[in-house]
Motif scaffolding. Structure first.
Motif, PDB file in Angstrom:
ATOM      1  N   PHE A  31      60.672  83.407  73.785  1.00 38.46           N
ATOM      2  CA  PHE A  31      60.107  82.311  74.021  1.00 38.46           C
ATOM      3  C   PHE A  31      59.960  81.750  75.710  1.00 38.46           C
ATOM      4  O   PHE A  31      59.392  81.151  75.988  1.00 38.46           O
ATOM      5  N   ASP A  32      61.050  82.514  76.433  1.00 36.83           N
ATOM      6  CA  ASP A  32      60.886  82.555  77.803  1.00 36.83           C
ATOM      7  C   ASP A  32      59.568  83.104  78.397  1.00 36.83           C
ATOM      8  O   ASP A  32      59.155  82.538  79.161  1.00 36.83           O
ATOM      9  N   GLU A  33      59.157  84.164  77.609  1.00 33.09           N
ATOM     10  CA  GLU A  33      58.252  85.366  78.201  1.00 33.09           C
ATOM     11  C   GLU A  33      56.668  84.727  77.571  1.00 33.09           C
ATOM     12  O   GLU A  33      55.896  85.058  78.219  1.00 33.09           O
ATOM     13  N   GLU A  37      53.791  79.642  73.378  1.00 33.39           N
ATOM     14  CA  GLU A  37      53.956  79.483  72.041  1.00 33.39           C
ATOM     15  C   GLU A  37      55.015  78.398  71.896  1.00 33.39           C
ATOM     16  O   GLU A  37      55.868  78.131  72.685  1.00 33.39           O
ATOM     17  N   PHE A  38      55.195  77.840  70.512  1.00 31.50           N
ATOM     18  CA  PHE A  38      56.106  76.929  70.327  1.00 31.50           C
ATOM     19  C   PHE A  38      57.312  77.678  69.433  1.00 31.50           C
ATOM     20  O   PHE A  38      56.771  78.484  68.439  1.00 31.50           O
ATOM     21  N   CYS A 158      54.364  67.467  73.256  1.00 36.05           N
ATOM     22  CA  CYS A 158      53.270  68.037  72.445  1.00 36.05           C
ATOM     23  C   CYS A 158      53.576  68.006  70.931  1.00 36.05           C
ATOM     24  O   CYS A 158      52.883  67.470  70.222  1.00 36.05           O
ATOM     25  N   ARG A 159      54.943  68.209  70.813  1.00 36.93           N
ATOM     26  CA  ARG A 159      55.394  68.182  69.305  1.00 36.93           C
ATOM     27  C   ARG A 159      55.804  66.815  68.557  1.00 36.93           C
ATOM     28  O   ARG A 159      56.122  67.082  67.548  1.00 36.93           O
ATOM     29  N   ALA A 160      56.242  65.962  69.455  1.00 38.47           N
ATOM     30  CA  ALA A 160      56.841  64.726  68.920  1.00 38.47           C
ATOM     31  C   ALA A 160      56.075  64.114  68.049  1.00 38.47           C
ATOM     32  O   ALA A 160      54.678  64.217  68.286  1.00 38.47           O
ATOM     33  N   ASP A 161      56.433  63.229  67.251  1.00 39.53           N
ATOM     34  CA  ASP A 161      55.461  62.496  66.293  1.00 39.53           C
ATOM     35  C   ASP A 161      55.094  61.142  67.130  1.00 39.53           C
ATOM     36  O   ASP A 161      54.032  60.544  66.763  1.00 39.53           O
ATOM     37  N   ARG A 202      61.375  77.396  79.473  1.00 37.74           N
ATOM     38  CA  ARG A 202      60.068  77.531  79.142  1.00 37.74           C
ATOM     39  C   ARG A 202      59.988  77.298  77.656  1.00 37.74           C
ATOM     40  O   ARG A 202      58.762  77.282  77.211  1.00 37.74           O
ATOM     41  N   SER A 203      60.964  77.629  76.678  1.00 37.05           N
ATOM     42  CA  SER A 203      61.053  77.250  75.351  1.00 37.05           C
ATOM     43  C   SER A 203      60.640  75.903  74.929  1.00 37.05           C
ATOM     44  O   SER A 203      60.350  75.587  73.960  1.00 37.05           O
TER      45      SER A 203
END
Ligand SMILES: Cc1cc2nc3c(=O)[nH]c(=O)nc-3n(C[C@H](O)[C@H](O)[C@H](O)COP(=O)(O)OP(=O)(O)OC[C@H]3O[C@@H](n4cnc5c(N)ncnc54)[C@H](O)[C@@H]3O)c2cc1C
Length: 393
Positions: A31-33, A37-38, A158-161, A202-203
């Motif tokens: 997920f660093d590279e 992506e999430f 991005c992902r929070a409600d 980055r993740s």
């Protein structure tokens, strides 16, 4: 007396956190590279690793307070990765901490099941929140706030409600005019503009948000107090209370990664036959051992500042200054530790074959968000020496 001896129950919880972190670490480089992506909400291995939350809530005689143990858990989790988790927690956003610190009982109930990010920073406003340009204007006819503005670098944006957003009711009132509002995703006029690309962590999902004539119910103003307090009456301090437990948390996140760097360096030195003796004294040590032990000492000192801030909070005592002390100390210590480990290991320290170079990049955030090191030092100076904001500007 402050006593940080761990009970059996607490030690078992921390052992399980460490086991989960080892699983998570296998995903860290990916997920660093692959920053676009999430990480999944739940890793495939989650079925073999039940959550520790249930045990954490059962506090008994001799167990640590939730705040103190929470810091040790945060350190244990980031020992695996800054943001990848065996299962993504719900309701653990910085915005949730704000609702918890300043929301009315009804508001706490209303947003209990949501994960809320916190949106303060704007293109022209970071360390000094009095410069917030996002506006909230009350429409008396509909009983709604109309929000207009732009926010950047919002963690979990991005992902929070939804988000807790800081906006001004009156720019001429400075800090006193700033209020916070809950805005849920899917509210018309609320757009996630993009995901930020970063040096480290980055993740982690960090986003830019735009609000255009975005209408939210009048009751979404956190705490419900619509009047603008007189300057110096403490209205703004209420909003800042949020940070008294989150700043130690940020320091703990960074220190977990610094611990990972120390563990990796220790193992590598030992494999190379370097003896890490603790009794000989600095003059009788090899330079590399003395250097490593200084880094370990910095780690221990930082850990104590974090535990002290959390312990005060568990005791219901003020910890505003201690929260800044551990954040300031943590921000500089984790850089010193990860950089020192790289210096000790040389090329191996910067090779992408290992995670040390990643931890070095990842810990940089510790000294940036929730108030930079410089800002924490100003808070400490104001508290210790009774300086005013004007004295230090
Ligand atoms: C990965 C990431 C995630 C983030 N997540 C969030 C989030 O969830 N929500 C959010 O609202 N923000 C978030 N931020 C933003 C972060 O809080 C700000 O970057 C930080 O507050 C500093 O603001 P700034 O970048 O505008 O720097 P500035 O305020 O412009 O400061 C620039 C430099 O000047 C120094 N400085 C500023 N004022 C003074 C002073 N009075 N005296 C001495 N030195 C000073 C600062 O320490 C800094 O070194 C995030 C940032 C990053 C990088």
């Amino acid at each position: 007396m402050i006593d940080f001896t761990l009970s059996d129950r607490d030690q078992k919880i921390l052992d399980r956190v460490r086991e989960q972190a080892l699983v998570v670490r296998e995903y860290a480089r990916y997920f660093d590279e692959n920053e676009h992506e999430f990480p999944p909400d739940e890793l495939a291995e989650a079925k073999d690793h039940p959550s520790v939350i249930g045990d954490l809530m059962q506090r008994g005689e001799g167990d640590s307070g939730i705040g103190t143990l929470g810091m040790l858990i945060s350190m244990g989790e980031t020992w695996g990765d800054y943001s990848v988790r065996i299962r993504r927690p719900v309701g653990a956003g910085l915005g949730n901490a704000a609702v918890s610190a300043s929301g009315t009982p009804e508001q706490k109930k209303q947003w209990a099941g949501l994960t809320l990010a916190m949106a303060i920073t704007e293109p022209g406003c970071g360390s000094d929140p009095s410069q917030v340009q996002t506006t909230a204007v009350l429409d008396e006819a509909t009983n709604e706030w109309i929000i207009n503005g732009e926010k950047i670098f919002v963690t979990a944006g991005c992902r929070a409600d939804g988000v807790v957003l800081w906006a001004t009711l009156d720019k001429s009132a400075g800090r006193a005019g700033i209020k916070s509002f809950v805005i849920e995703k899917d509210t018309p006029g609320f757009v996630v503009a993009h995901k930020e690309k970063k040096l480290g962590i980055r993740s982690d999902d960090t986003a830019a948000l735009v609000f255009t004539d975005c209408r939210v119910p009048r009751s979404n103003l956190i705490g419900g107090k619509e009047e603008i307090p007189k300057a110096g009456s403490g209205g703004f301090k209420g909003a800042m209370k949020t940070f008294n437990m989150t700043r130690p948390g940020v320091a703990a996140f960074g220190l977990g990664m610094a611990e990972a760097a120390l563990d990796f360096t220790r193992e590598t030195l030992e494999e190379a036959g370097v003896e890490l003796s603790y009794g000989a004294g600095a003059a009788a040590q090899a330079a590399v051992v003395e250097k490593f032990q200084r880094l370990e000492a910095s780690f221990e000192a930082t850990r104590l500042t974090i535990l002290r801030a959390a312990w005060l909070s568990d005791q219901g005592q003020p910890n505003n200054m201690e929260a800044s002390v551990c954040k300031a100390k943590g921000g500089s210590a984790v850089r010193e530790i990860t950089q020192g480990c790289i210096e000790i290991l040389g090329p191996m320290g910067v090779s992408r074959e290992h995670l040390l170079e990643k931890w070095f990049r990842d810990v940089r955030i510790t000294d940036i968000y929730e108030g930079t090191g410089e800002i924490q030092r100003m808070i400490i100076a104001r508290t210790l020496f009774d300086y005013t904001r004007a004295d230090l500007s």
